[in-house]
Design a protein around this motif. Structure first.
Motif, mmCIF file in Angstrom:
data_model
loop_
_atom_site.group_PDB
_atom_site.id
_atom_site.type_symbol
_atom_site.label_atom_id
_atom_site.label_comp_id
_atom_site.label_asym_id
_atom_site.label_seq_id
_atom_site.Cartn_x
_atom_site.Cartn_y
_atom_site.Cartn_z
ATOM 1 N N SER B 32 -20.058 -43.738 23.987
ATOM 2 C CA SER B 32 -20.962 -42.634 24.273
ATOM 3 C C SER B 32 -22.107 -43.194 25.094
ATOM 4 N N PHE B 34 -26.069 -42.697 26.912
ATOM 5 C CA PHE B 34 -27.366 -42.079 26.658
ATOM 6 C C PHE B 34 -28.370 -42.487 27.734
ATOM 7 N N TYR B 36 -32.553 -42.763 27.475
ATOM 8 C CA TYR B 36 -33.772 -42.646 26.685
ATOM 9 C C TYR B 36 -34.967 -42.812 27.613
ATOM 10 N N LEU B 46 -34.811 -39.617 23.049
ATOM 11 C CA LEU B 46 -33.536 -39.310 23.675
ATOM 12 C C LEU B 46 -33.748 -38.245 24.743
ATOM 13 N N LYS B 49 -27.442 -37.106 26.688
ATOM 14 C CA LYS B 49 -26.305 -37.919 26.296
ATOM 15 C C LYS B 49 -25.008 -37.274 26.764
ATOM 16 N N PHE B 89 -34.382 -45.806 30.050
ATOM 17 C CA PHE B 89 -33.371 -46.751 29.578
ATOM 18 C C PHE B 89 -32.017 -46.066 29.494
ATOM 19 N N SER B 93 -23.219 -46.559 23.054
ATOM 20 C CA SER B 93 -22.762 -46.911 21.713
ATOM 21 C C SER B 93 -21.246 -46.821 21.708
#
Lengths: 114, 113
Positions: B32, B34, B36, B46, B49, B89, B93
């Motif tokens: 996954s 993301f 941030y 967050l 995503k 960022f 994951s």
């Protein structure tokens, strides 16, 4: 809802000392993760706690340890501090589950080791 | 192991300019992805995503599309504002966990009026 809160916000310690950082999870969250963010770098995963037990660990030595309490709050303990431990320490909480349960981060504790 | 490489900053833009921050990743399985954002003196928030290939995440005018063929997740916004100034960022994951994120080094964005 109450977000993730960390204390203290800033801390100065001497090399060789021990430090305890604290984190209160967001309401309803049952897992807590800790990250170390060195200056100018992205956060690095230290470990996660679920049901008061460590449930995953990154590449950090055993002198980094933690606790999770029945109310899901958590502590990060670092023994024998080294200069390179100077960093922003971030706590994040979430609901146990997969990627549909995103992390919610606190504002961090800035640790300086002299 | 997993890794994330994102465009090095700092990036300085004028208000209403178009923003792209590049992000590529290396991961086992199907991660996954993301984005941030970290505002000065604050923790990470967050932004958006995507959990599978070709998904598009979007929030607050920002968008990113999960491209498996190019292992990329570039962040875009059509018209930036001064309030978008922050560090961004990219992260991933994998392995079914949502807590062990691998982050890029971050890109500092400054938007001038």
């Amino acid at each position: 809802e109450t977000g993730v809160t960390q204390s203290p916000t800033h801390l100065i310690k001497t090399r060789g000392q021990q430090v305890t950082l604290r984190c209160s999870s967001q309401s309803g969250h049952n897992t807590v993760s800790w990250y170390q963010q060195a200056l100018g770098q992205g956060p690095q995963f230290i470990f996660q706690y679920y049901r008061e037990e460590e449930n995953g660990r990154g590449n950090f030595p055993p002198r980094f340890s933690g606790l999770q309490f029945p109310n899901y709050s958590s502590e990060l303990n670092v023994n024998a501090l080294e200069l390179d431990d100077s960093a922003l320490y971030l706590c994040a909480s979430s609901l146990a589950g997969g990627a549909n349960s995103p992390l919610h981060f606190g504002n961090g504790t800035r640790l300086t080791v002299t | 192991g997993n890794s994330v490489t994102q465009m090095e900053g700092p990036v300085t833009l004028s208000e209403e300019a178009f923003l792209t921050i590049n992000c590529t990743y290396t991961a086992t399985g199907y991660p996954s992805l993301f984005w941030y954002v970290q505002y000065p003196g604050e923790g990470l928030q967050l932004l958006l995503k995507a959990t599978k290939a070709d998904d598009k995440g979007s929030n607050k005018g920002f968008e990113a599309t999960y491209r498996k063929e190019t292992t990329s997740f570039h962040l875009e916004k059509g018209s930036v504002q001064v309030s978008d100034s922050a560090v961004y960022f990219c992260a991933l994951s994998s392995g079914g966990s949502n807590y062990k994120l691998t982050f890029g080094k971050g890109t500092l964005l400054t938007v001038n009026p």
